[in-house]
Structures are given as structure tokens and as C-alpha cells.
Design an enzyme around this catalytic site. Sequence first.
Site, PDB file in Angstrom:
ATOM      1  N   ASP A  12       0.830  -1.201   0.000  1.00  0.00           N
ATOM      2  CA  ASP A  12       0.000   0.000   0.000  1.00  0.00           C
ATOM      3  C   ASP A  12       0.868   1.257   0.000  1.00  0.00           C
ATOM      4  O   ASP A  12       1.941   1.282   0.611  1.00  0.00           O
ATOM      5  CB  ASP A  12      -0.896  -0.003   1.244  1.00  0.00           C
ATOM      6  CG  ASP A  12      -2.010   1.019   1.159  1.00  0.00           C
ATOM      7  OD1 ASP A  12      -2.339   1.458   0.044  1.00  0.00           O
ATOM      8  OD2 ASP A  12      -2.551   1.375   2.225  1.00  0.00           O
ATOM      9  N   HIS A  29       3.492   3.475  -8.833  1.00  0.00           N
ATOM     10  CA  HIS A  29       3.263   2.063  -9.152  1.00  0.00           C
ATOM     11  C   HIS A  29       4.502   1.446  -9.793  1.00  0.00           C
ATOM     12  O   HIS A  29       4.856   0.291  -9.500  1.00  0.00           O
ATOM     13  CB  HIS A  29       2.065   1.926 -10.084  1.00  0.00           C
ATOM     14  CG  HIS A  29       0.764   2.361  -9.460  1.00  0.00           C
ATOM     15  ND1 HIS A  29       0.354   1.938  -8.217  1.00  0.00           N
ATOM     16  CD2 HIS A  29      -0.226   3.182  -9.919  1.00  0.00           C
ATOM     17  CE1 HIS A  29      -0.812   2.475  -7.933  1.00  0.00           C
ATOM     18  NE2 HIS A  29      -1.187   3.235  -8.946  1.00  0.00           N
ATOM     19  N   LEU A 123      10.776 -21.000  -3.467  1.00  0.00           N
ATOM     20  CA  LEU A 123       9.716 -20.094  -3.035  1.00  0.00           C
ATOM     21  C   LEU A 123       8.487 -20.213  -3.934  1.00  0.00           C
ATOM     22  O   LEU A 123       8.608 -20.307  -5.154  1.00  0.00           O
ATOM     23  CB  LEU A 123      10.243 -18.653  -3.084  1.00  0.00           C
ATOM     24  CG  LEU A 123       9.235 -17.522  -2.832  1.00  0.00           C
ATOM     25  CD1 LEU A 123       8.832 -17.492  -1.369  1.00  0.00           C
ATOM     26  CD2 LEU A 123       9.819 -16.183  -3.254  1.00  0.00           C
TER      27      LEU A 123
END
Length: 242
Positions: A12, A29, A123
Site C-alpha cells: 500500500d 506504481h 519459493l
Amino acid sequence: MTVPEHVAIIMDGNGRWAKQRGLPRTMGHRKGVDAVRETVRAAGDIGVKYLTLFAFSSENWRRPETEVSDLLGLLKAFIRRDLAELHRQNVRVKIIGDRHSLQNDILDLLIDAEETTKANTALTLIIAFNYGARDEIARAMASLARDVEQGRLRSQDITPALITARLDTSGIPDPDLIIRTSGEERLSNFLLWQAAYSEFIFIPDYWPDFSRETFHAALETFASRNRRFGGLVAEAAAAVGT
């Protein structure tokens, strides 16, 4: 240091990061994508097994069309540019969220990312795209209701474990730790079912400023906590050890 098996992050503050610097939101962004790359590398290096990133919520479609277009373009660029590198690093990519309303070009990219990396064993990078937890739970309930209507399942046999198996995250352990950046302290419709026993850490930094050092500090905070899962400390330790 105790390393959480599964870390989920609400990324955020991209827009506020840009505004603070007099830049367009799109620059925030774009800078946020750099933070994604750094965080994925850090998670793999430290031994986190599952990393979930809240990339695009089902509510984000309400944003201005130009911003939505830029966010979708960044997702496409990330997959096209980084997929080969993720594959080389033995990272498995999984997408969660509602796929039914997605355009074919985006859907094809997401499916290709999953198929290309499905045999990888390091991962697991879970990208929450067009994701909303209430929608996820509703879709799971609808799936169970269809089975009851068609006689494949009795309503009294529905259990929390059965609901979990119908969620987008089926087969993935619940997050041990959920991190949210930008100082906001809420879940925002993210992993509502899965977060039942998660630890939460809220970081004041905006997502583009999230660094390897910030990530490690959050993991150290997590390691210092006693997770009791509704019981006593000794009982929780015994449960983890079984």
C-alpha cells in the site's frame, strides 16, 4: 531467527509516495514494482516458502481508467520481463483471484506463468490479482452448495477444512505473518479466512520504500512474538513441533 513459512503483504502507498514527491501516481506504481522484485529475492534468500502479494484487488477496478490501465500494463510487463528469471530461481508462481471476468491477454499470461513454473520447488510466489476475500469465500460457498444440490455432499458434512479446500489458496498454508505498508491498519478484504491466526505488522513506510532491511526487521519482530493459537505458550510450541 524463526522464519515464517508464509508471509503475505498488502503493498500500500504507491500513489501517496508519488504525490509526496510531486510525481504522477503511475510513477509510484512503477517504483513499487522494483520493491516487489527486491522483496521476492529477499524472501527466497531468507528461506520463506510462500510469499503472497496483494497486487490488484477486485475493488481496484473502481479507480480511474488510466490508472487501471497502467496497473494492468505493469502486471503484464512484470510477468513478461521477470518470468524467466523467476523460473531460473526455481520460484513457483500461483495466481489467486476471480479469473472469469479477465481479458484473454491477461488470463493467458497468468496461466502461462503458472504452467511454466509449476514444477519449481523453492519459493512459491502467490499473486493476488482481481482478488477479494469476500468474493473468494462466496465462490467457495457456491461450489459447496452445488455439491449439496447434486447429492455429492451433505450439508452437515461441511467443515472448516472442507471450506479451506475450496478457497483459491487450497493446498497453501495460512499466512503466519501479514505485513501492510503505508501506516494503514486494516485487511481491506485480503485473506479474511486465512488470516484467522496470522500475526500482523503495520509499517509506516510507503510500499516503494519497502526494502530488504525493512523486510528483515519485520521478520525479526515476528520471531519475537509468542504464537499461542488460542492455547498456552507451551501447548503452541508442542503443536508446532508435531
